[in-house]
Structures are given as structure tokens and as C-alpha cells.
Design a protein around this motif. Structure first.
Motif, mmCIF file in Angstrom:
data_model
loop_
_atom_site.group_PDB
_atom_site.id
_atom_site.type_symbol
_atom_site.label_atom_id
_atom_site.label_comp_id
_atom_site.label_asym_id
_atom_site.label_seq_id
_atom_site.Cartn_x
_atom_site.Cartn_y
_atom_site.Cartn_z
ATOM 1 N N ASN A 125 0.820 -1.213 0.000
ATOM 2 C CA ASN A 125 0.000 0.000 0.000
ATOM 3 C C ASN A 125 0.858 1.269 0.000
ATOM 4 O OD1 ASN A 125 -2.499 1.341 0.096
ATOM 5 N ND2 ASN A 125 -2.451 1.482 2.341
ATOM 6 N N MET A 126 0.277 2.335 -0.483
ATOM 7 C CA MET A 126 0.992 3.609 -0.637
ATOM 8 C C MET A 126 -0.021 4.739 -0.753
ATOM 9 S SD MET A 126 1.990 2.883 -4.638
ATOM 10 C CE MET A 126 2.177 4.567 -5.234
ATOM 11 N N ASP A 127 0.450 5.978 -0.657
ATOM 12 C CA ASP A 127 -0.407 7.097 -1.021
ATOM 13 C C ASP A 127 -0.662 7.016 -2.521
ATOM 14 O OD1 ASP A 127 -0.832 8.862 1.337
ATOM 15 O OD2 ASP A 127 1.357 8.899 1.373
ATOM 16 N N GLU A 128 -1.875 7.388 -2.922
ATOM 17 C CA GLU A 128 -2.256 7.295 -4.327
ATOM 18 C C GLU A 128 -1.215 7.992 -5.221
ATOM 19 O OE1 GLU A 128 -6.132 8.902 -5.230
ATOM 20 O OE2 GLU A 128 -6.000 8.279 -7.326
ATOM 21 N N PHE A 129 -0.708 7.261 -6.193
ATOM 22 C CA PHE A 129 0.320 7.748 -7.119
ATOM 23 C C PHE A 129 1.519 8.348 -6.373
ATOM 24 C CE2 PHE A 129 -3.195 7.471 -10.198
ATOM 25 C CZ PHE A 129 -2.557 6.747 -11.190
ATOM 26 N N ALA A 130 1.763 7.850 -5.164
ATOM 27 C CA ALA A 130 2.918 8.255 -4.347
ATOM 28 C C ALA A 130 2.820 9.700 -3.867
ATOM 29 C CB ALA A 130 4.248 8.008 -5.075
ATOM 30 N N MET A 131 1.601 10.240 -3.847
ATOM 31 C CA MET A 131 1.421 11.629 -3.427
ATOM 32 C C MET A 131 0.902 11.674 -1.994
ATOM 33 S SD MET A 131 -0.241 13.197 -6.831
ATOM 34 C CE MET A 131 0.560 12.988 -8.424
ATOM 35 N N GLY A 132 1.840 11.877 -1.057
ATOM 36 C CA GLY A 132 1.431 11.973 0.332
ATOM 37 C C GLY A 132 2.569 11.604 1.256
ATOM 38 N N SER A 133 2.361 11.820 2.547
ATOM 39 C CA SER A 133 3.389 11.570 3.548
ATOM 40 C C SER A 133 2.860 10.703 4.680
ATOM 41 C CB SER A 133 3.882 12.906 4.122
ATOM 42 O OG SER A 133 4.215 13.795 3.081
ATOM 43 N N SER A 134 1.711 10.057 4.470
ATOM 44 C CA SER A 134 1.112 9.298 5.569
ATOM 45 C C SER A 134 0.431 8.006 5.114
ATOM 46 C CB SER A 134 0.070 10.164 6.283
ATOM 47 O OG SER A 134 -1.037 10.395 5.425
ATOM 48 N N THR A 135 0.367 7.775 3.798
ATOM 49 C CA THR A 135 -0.334 6.627 3.209
ATOM 50 C C THR A 135 -1.844 6.708 3.445
ATOM 51 O OG1 THR A 135 1.703 5.370 3.517
ATOM 52 C CG2 THR A 135 -0.158 4.088 2.851
ATOM 53 N N GLU A 136 -2.316 7.850 3.960
ATOM 54 C CA GLU A 136 -3.764 8.026 4.122
ATOM 55 C C GLU A 136 -4.456 8.339 2.795
ATOM 56 O OE1 GLU A 136 -4.533 10.106 8.340
ATOM 57 O OE2 GLU A 136 -2.803 10.883 7.248
ATOM 58 N N ASN A 137 -3.654 8.670 1.761
ATOM 59 C CA ASN A 137 -4.265 8.972 0.464
ATOM 60 C C ASN A 137 -4.496 7.730 -0.389
ATOM 61 O OD1 ASN A 137 -4.303 11.725 1.003
ATOM 62 N ND2 ASN A 137 -2.256 12.041 0.158
ATOM 63 N N SER A 138 -4.278 6.545 0.166
ATOM 64 C CA SER A 138 -4.604 5.322 -0.572
ATOM 65 C C SER A 138 -6.109 5.253 -0.802
ATOM 66 C CB SER A 138 -4.155 4.097 0.223
ATOM 67 O OG SER A 138 -4.704 2.926 -0.346
ATOM 68 N N ALA A 139 -6.494 4.849 -2.014
ATOM 69 C CA ALA A 139 -7.931 4.725 -2.298
ATOM 70 C C ALA A 139 -8.520 3.471 -1.660
ATOM 71 C CB ALA A 139 -8.148 4.695 -3.807
ATOM 72 N N PRO A 146 3.290 0.006 12.686
ATOM 73 C CA PRO A 146 3.366 -1.179 13.554
ATOM 74 C C PRO A 146 3.671 -0.839 15.013
ATOM 75 C CG PRO A 146 4.630 -1.519 11.546
ATOM 76 C CD PRO A 146 4.215 -0.077 11.546
ATOM 77 N N TRP A 147 4.227 0.335 15.259
ATOM 78 C CA TRP A 147 4.552 0.725 16.637
ATOM 79 C C TRP A 147 3.342 1.268 17.372
ATOM 80 C CZ3 TRP A 147 9.359 0.088 18.950
ATOM 81 C CH2 TRP A 147 10.361 -0.404 18.102
ATOM 82 N N ASP A 148 2.350 1.739 16.645
ATOM 83 C CA ASP A 148 1.129 2.290 17.250
ATOM 84 C C ASP A 148 0.059 2.367 16.174
ATOM 85 O OD1 ASP A 148 -0.946 3.731 18.286
ATOM 86 O OD2 ASP A 148 0.286 5.377 19.067
ATOM 87 N N PRO A 149 -0.908 1.459 16.241
ATOM 88 C CA PRO A 149 -1.896 1.374 15.160
ATOM 89 C C PRO A 149 -2.747 2.625 14.981
ATOM 90 C CG PRO A 149 -2.421 -0.136 16.966
ATOM 91 C CD PRO A 149 -1.067 0.420 17.245
ATOM 92 N N GLU A 150 -2.727 3.524 15.977
ATOM 93 C CA GLU A 150 -3.465 4.788 15.835
ATOM 94 C C GLU A 150 -2.703 5.772 14.957
ATOM 95 O OE1 GLU A 150 -6.513 5.537 17.642
ATOM 96 O OE2 GLU A 150 -6.303 3.338 17.558
ATOM 97 N N ARG A 151 -1.460 5.449 14.678
ATOM 98 C CA ARG A 151 -0.600 6.407 13.979
ATOM 99 C C ARG A 151 -0.275 5.944 12.563
ATOM 100 N NH1 ARG A 151 1.566 10.217 17.672
ATOM 101 N NH2 ARG A 151 0.739 9.695 19.721
ATOM 102 N N ILE A 152 0.127 6.926 11.761
ATOM 103 C CA ILE A 152 0.422 6.655 10.352
ATOM 104 C C ILE A 152 1.843 6.074 10.223
ATOM 105 C CG2 ILE A 152 -1.184 8.414 9.504
ATOM 106 C CD1 ILE A 152 2.476 9.235 9.482
ATOM 107 N N PRO A 153 2.073 5.290 9.175
ATOM 108 C CA PRO A 153 3.403 4.714 8.980
ATOM 109 C C PRO A 153 4.332 5.646 8.216
ATOM 110 C CG PRO A 153 1.908 3.875 7.308
ATOM 111 C CD PRO A 153 1.096 4.808 8.179
ATOM 112 N N GLY A 154 3.852 6.859 7.881
ATOM 113 C CA GLY A 154 4.590 7.722 6.960
ATOM 114 C C GLY A 154 4.206 7.386 5.538
ATOM 115 N N GLY A 155 4.755 8.132 4.618
ATOM 116 C CA GLY A 155 4.401 7.887 3.235
ATOM 117 C C GLY A 155 5.360 8.595 2.293
#
Lengths: 488, 96
Positions: A125-139, A146-155
Motif C-alpha cells: 500500500n501507498m499514497d495514491e500515485f505516491a502523493m502523500g506523507s502518511s499513506t492516508e491517500n490510498s484509495a 506497527p509501533w502504534d496502530p493509531e498512527r500513520i506509517p509515513g508515506g
């Protein structure tokens, strides 16, 4: 070593495979079982083909039994960011636009991994077309840190970082346009490296910003990152920006590197907005290098403050051009109801692209549009020259530049999604290396009081990967940050 | 640099060939206004004698031998087509 197979390094597994202590099939099974166990929490993968991975692993074992082992990566499971073409596998870029796309050929990095016997494992998984810094932009899905499921893994390579950190793969590949390997590596507590622009072929990497994009490794040790970079680097006639560089034995460079080095500390990277715990961890790393006999030199990279602005002009301009190919005609999403051929473009793109991709295409189109080109795009390219010159000037005095990778540890999901500018500033320390085309590596250098990983970035001279990996490896050899595992 | 005035979202969306909803237009105009205001800081930099950088390591005159090579087979090219017929992409009618 007491680590379970799924958490061992490729270097260690290669030794074990060569000694007959384990088999590629056993390693693949361990990774598959680990993934089954933790994936409901991590959600790093879009697609997995367990039978295919096991078949690749058995083929590796057969080669080894016949004395035809293809090197240290033979039989090692490598996870692939869903932006790289693997023939016959889905390639979605986490976008509805490519939801049903199947790659018709292999990316050059994939061909090289196949030639070296690596077990290609899943689509990450990734941010859509690699645009983002949190992977929250995945469709499609949200990946957890993995260190805290409430938090983003970066992107944007959040799936690749999370999978490697969680033991769902031994190594993974990502792509880095403004920090998309180094930032998630830092936030997930692993090693991530963006090579010099041109070292690794971009053929088969779905284009975002072509003058900035580079493919690179995620790993749980510097030597593993060196191993993977050595496998994918090298000139490729299919990428006209691919450089004819000598590819040294990077893993050997990691093993043999010894200080002293001259290390530059740019004041601009330690100012406002830097989390105090990140600062403290990075300063400890600086003191380590000093104690090892390195010369620590204060330097200035005076155009640093302009990097984010330059980046969001150049990257969006290039993206608006690159993503013009998604028109609903030859591949990708096609709107069902279009009045005519031109309306087909408007509707297919409206339906296929998510918000951030639309926002960036609009911005990129605007900065390239008639009357604004000189004021935005051309000016940004000129300031890019100044940013690059800052570094080249610094490298007359220092071997590498040391900075934090990310100003903060992993932030909470949803914290920055409504404010694009705040999200863009997540990449403030990583973007310059892309603009200047320089190699950069992030290495774990501590945990925050909230048990979140902190990363240290080293930026090196053009094609200075061997030296940079050596410096990073020396830090790792004397610390145990890279051996800490997330509480999954 | 250009705009303290807001972006003409209809004009730009038309150039980009993306149909935007009224909600998207309002939101993107506002958000991109913020981003453009941030970008304004580049006006401070004296770039009068600076050459632009298009690529960090420009590699020029990259040629290959002009020899025919196999491309992707037709069936692979068309495998991802939204609609195809008789080895062609099908699109809505373009000319009357």
C-alpha cells in the motif's frame, strides 16, 4: 541468533541458506505466517499470492541444490510497493484509476531481482500515485504504523515501511520523490535509502515527478539495504536518465568502513518545528560520531527554507504532465457515462483520481499555465539550482550532511489530512536531497518517550552511496536501535 | 510572482481535463490559495543570474542504435483496455 526467521536480516538468512540451516521455502512460510498473523492490524498489503511466493521459494531451493545459487538474495522474500510493474501482477498505485490494471512487463528493478532469485512478495500500500506523507491517500486501505496502530506509517511508501518493520517481508522496495522512502523508514524504525538520481533505473516505475523519482530499499539493517541497492543499481538503456556509474560492492563497503569522517551539521535543519525528542536523539548521534574521531563541522545550506515551495511547484508540474496519460482510453478507469470523447477524459479523471491527486494536478497545471510559467515553474527551477549549489559547496568541506529525517515521530491518523500544507511540511528535511539529486539514508537512532521510532538522515555526495552506507553502518554497529521490534 | 488573487479554478480544471464538483472547487481554491501564498516566499530569492535546473544530473545525447525491436504483443497492449474490438481501442464517436 534468537530472532524468528521473519525478523532475521537477508544477510543472516543468506548465510543460513548457504549453510543448509534453513530453506527458502521455510523462510517464505515464516514470512507468510507472520503476515497472516499481523496483517489484520498492519494492513500493509493490497495483494498477496502465497502459492506463487512458495513456488518461487521452492525454485530457489532447487537451484541451490543443483549448485546454481544466484547470490545472497536468492530465496529472500522482497515486498514490492504497488507502483512498480511486475509482469502479470496487479499494479494499482493505490488508485481507483488503476484498480483493475495488470502490469504487462517487468520494471528493470524487478527483472534484476528475478535474475538474482529474490522471492517477489505481494503488492504494498501507498499514497495514491505516491502523493502523500502518511499513506492516508490510498484509495483502498489505511496502513497502520506497527509501533502504534493509531498512527500513520509515513508515506508515500507506508506499506513498504510497515511490512518490513513488522516482519511481513525481509526486504521491501519503495520509491522516493520527496522523502517517500526515508520518512516512513524513520517513522517505522527501519533503514530506508534513496539513491543518487540516475543510479537506479526508473523503467517500470509509474511516473510521479520524473526529475525527482528514485527507487530504493527498506531493510532492517544497513548491510541489507546495501545488498538490495547493489542488486537494483546500474545503467539501463530503457531509462534515458540512467547513469553509467561503477557499482561497487556496497555490502562490503558497509563492513569495511571506519571513521574518521567529516560530517556537516546544517543549522537550518535544527530550527523551529523540530520535536525536542527528535533533536535530542539526533544530537546523541552527532556526539557518537564525534567520539569516534569524526570532525563535526557546522555548515549552512542557506536556501533550505525554500525547498518545500520549490518542490511543490516542480513535483506538481511534472505530475500534471505525467498523469495526463490517464484519459480512460487505452487503460485505467473509464467513466461509464460520457457524452463524447472529450467528456470521457473529464469524467474518467474525475471518478478515477482521489482528492490529493486532483489537487496536485490542478496546482501543477496552474503553475505551468500560460502567463504563470516564468513566475512559478522557471523560478522554482532556478531556486533548485541554488539548493543544489548549497550542497555541492558544503561537500567541499564535508563527507556527508547529518540531519533528522522527519521533524516529528509518527503522527496520528487524520491529524493532517484536512490541511495539505501541514502535510507537505512533513517532508521538510527530505525534499532537498531529491531536488539536488543526492543520495540520502535514514537509520533508526532512538525511540521517543511514547515508544515511537526516530530516524537520523545522512545525505551524501552524488554517487557516494558506498561511503554513505559505510557511515550509517558504523553507527548501527555501535547501537541497538535497529534491533528493537514493534509491539505487535 | 503572480497571484495574491485566487486561482481561476474553472479555467485550470478545464486545462487539466478534470470535472470538479462545486464542493471540490471551493475546497481546492481555498487550499491551493494557501499553498500559493506559501510559495510566494520564492519571490525573495535573487535568481537574476541563475540557470534553471531541470535534472540534477543532465545526461545529454542519449541515443541508441536505430534498430527494430519487438514491442509488446497486441493482446498484452489491449488486455488493460476499457473497451476493445478487432484489435482496436473503442472510444466514443469523435466525428459526426
Amino acid at each position: 541468533m534468537s530472532e524468528p526467521l521473519h525478523y532475521r536480516t537477508a544477510t543472516d538468512l543468506a548465510r543460513g541458506l548457504a549453510a543448509g540451516e534453513t530453506s527458502a521455502e521455510e523462510v517464505a512460510r515464516a514470512v507468510i505466517e507472520r503476515t497472516q498473523a499481523v496483517e489484520p492490524k498492519v494492513r500493509a498489503f493490497h495483494h498477496r499470492d502465497e502459492e506463487d511466493a512458495l513456488e518461487q521459494a521452492r525454485a530457489s531451493d532447487r537451484r541451490r541444490a543443483e549448485g546454481r545459487c544466484l547470490g545472497p538474495l536468492d530465496g529472500i522474500p522482497v515486498g514490492i510497493k504497488d507502483v512498480l510493474a511486475v509482469e502479470g501482477q496487479p499494479l494499482t498505485c493505490s488508485s481507483k484509476m488503476l484498480e483493475n490494471f495488470v502490469a504487462p512487463y517487468d520494471a528493470t528493478v524487478i527483472r534484476r531481482l528475478k535474475e538474482r532469485g529474490a522471492v517477489l512478495w505481494g503488492r504494498l500500500n501507498m499514497d495514491e500515485f505516491a502523493m502523500g506523507s502518511s499513506t492516508e491517500n490510498s484509495a483502498f486501505q489505511v496502513t497502520a504504523n506497527p509501533w502504534d496502530p493509531e498512527r500513520i506509517p509515513g508515506g508515500s511508501s507506508g506499506g513498504s515501511a510497515a511490512a518490513c518493520a513488522a516482519g511481513e517481508a525481509i526486504l521491501t522496495l519503495g520509491s522516493d520523490t520527496g522523502g517517500s522512502i526515508r520518512q516512513p523508514a524513520a517513522l517505522c524504525g527501519i533503514v530506508g535509502m534513496k539513491p543518487t538520481y540516475g543510479l537506479v533505473s526508473r523503467y517500470g516505475l509509474v511516473a510521479f515527478a520524473s526529475s525527482l523519482d528514485q527507487i530504493g530499499p527498506f531493510a532492517r539493517s544497513v548491510e541489507d539495504a546495501a545488498l538490495l541497492i547493489g542488486a537494483i543499481a546500474g545503467h539501463d538503456p530503457l531509462d534515458s536518465t540512467s547513469y553509467r556509474a561503477e557499482i561497487p560492492d556496497y555490502a562490503e563497503a558497509v563492513r569495511s568502513a571506519r571513521p574518521p569522517w567529516k560530517i556537516g551539521i546544517p543549522g537550518e535543519y535544527f530550527g523551529e518545528g523540530l520535536d525536542p525528542e527528535v533533536r535530542a536523539a539526533v544530537e546523541l548521534a552527532i556526539e557518537f560520531y564525534r567520539a569516534e574521531g569524526c570532525e563535526i563541522i557546522d555548515i549552512s545550506l542557506p536556501h533550505t527554507q525554500y525547498a518545500v515551495a520549490v518542490y511543490y511547484i516542480i513535483a506538481t508540474a511534472e505530475a500534471s504532465s505525467n498523469l495526463a496519460r490517464y484519459d480512460g482510453v487505452r487503460y485505467g478507469h473509464r467513466a461509464a457515462e460520457a457524452k463524447d470523447a472529450v467528456d470521457l477524459y473529464f469524467q474518467s479523471r474525475a471518478e478515477g483520481f482521489g482528492s490529493e491527486v486532483k489537487r496536485r494536478i490542478i496546482l501543477g497545471t496552474y503553475v505551468l499555465s500560460s502567463g504563470y510559467y516564468d513566475a512559478y515553474y522557471l523560478r522554482a527551477q532556478k531556486v533548485r539550482t541554488l539548493i543544489r549549489q548549497d550542497f555541492l559547496e558544503a561537500f567541499k568541506r564535508v563527507d556527508a550532511v547529518l540531519t533528522p529525517t522527519s521533524p516529528v515521530p509518527a503522527f496520528k491518523r487524520g491529524e493532517r489530512t484536512s490541511d495539505p500544507l501541514a502535510m507537505y511540511l512533513s517532508d521538510i528535511y527530505t525534499i532537498s536531497a531529491n531536488l539536488a539529486g543526492l543520495p540520502g539514508i535514514s537509520v533508526p537512532c532512538g525511540l521517543s518517550s511514547g515508544h515511537l521510532p526516530i530516524g537520523l538522515q545522512l545525505i551524501g555526495q552524488p554517487f557516494g552511496e558506498a561511503g554513505l552506507l559505510g557511515m550509517a553502518g558504523h553507527f548501527e554497529r555501535h547501537h541497538d536501535h535497529h534491533l528493537k521490534r514493534p509491539p505487535l | 510572482m503572480a497571484s495574491t488573487h485566487p486561482i481561476d479554478i474553472d479555467y485550470v480544471a478545464n486545462l487539466a481535463r478534470i470535472a470538479l464538483t462545486p464542493g471540490e472547487k471551493e475546497r481546492f481554491s481555498r487550499q491551493l490559495g494557501d499553498v500559493l501564498a506559501y510559495i510566494e516566499q520564492l519571490n525573495e530569492v535573487d535568481v537574476s543570474s541563475v540557470e534553471p535546473t531541470a535534472h540534477a544530473f543532465p545526461v545529454v545525447n542519449v541515443w541508441r542504435e536505430d534498430e527494430p525491436r519487438p514491442g509488446l504483443p497486441l493482446e498484452k497492449v489491449l488486455a488493460n483496455a476499457p473497451a476493445s474490438r478487432e484489435q482496436m481501442f473503442v472510444v466514443p464517436k469523435v466525428v459526426e
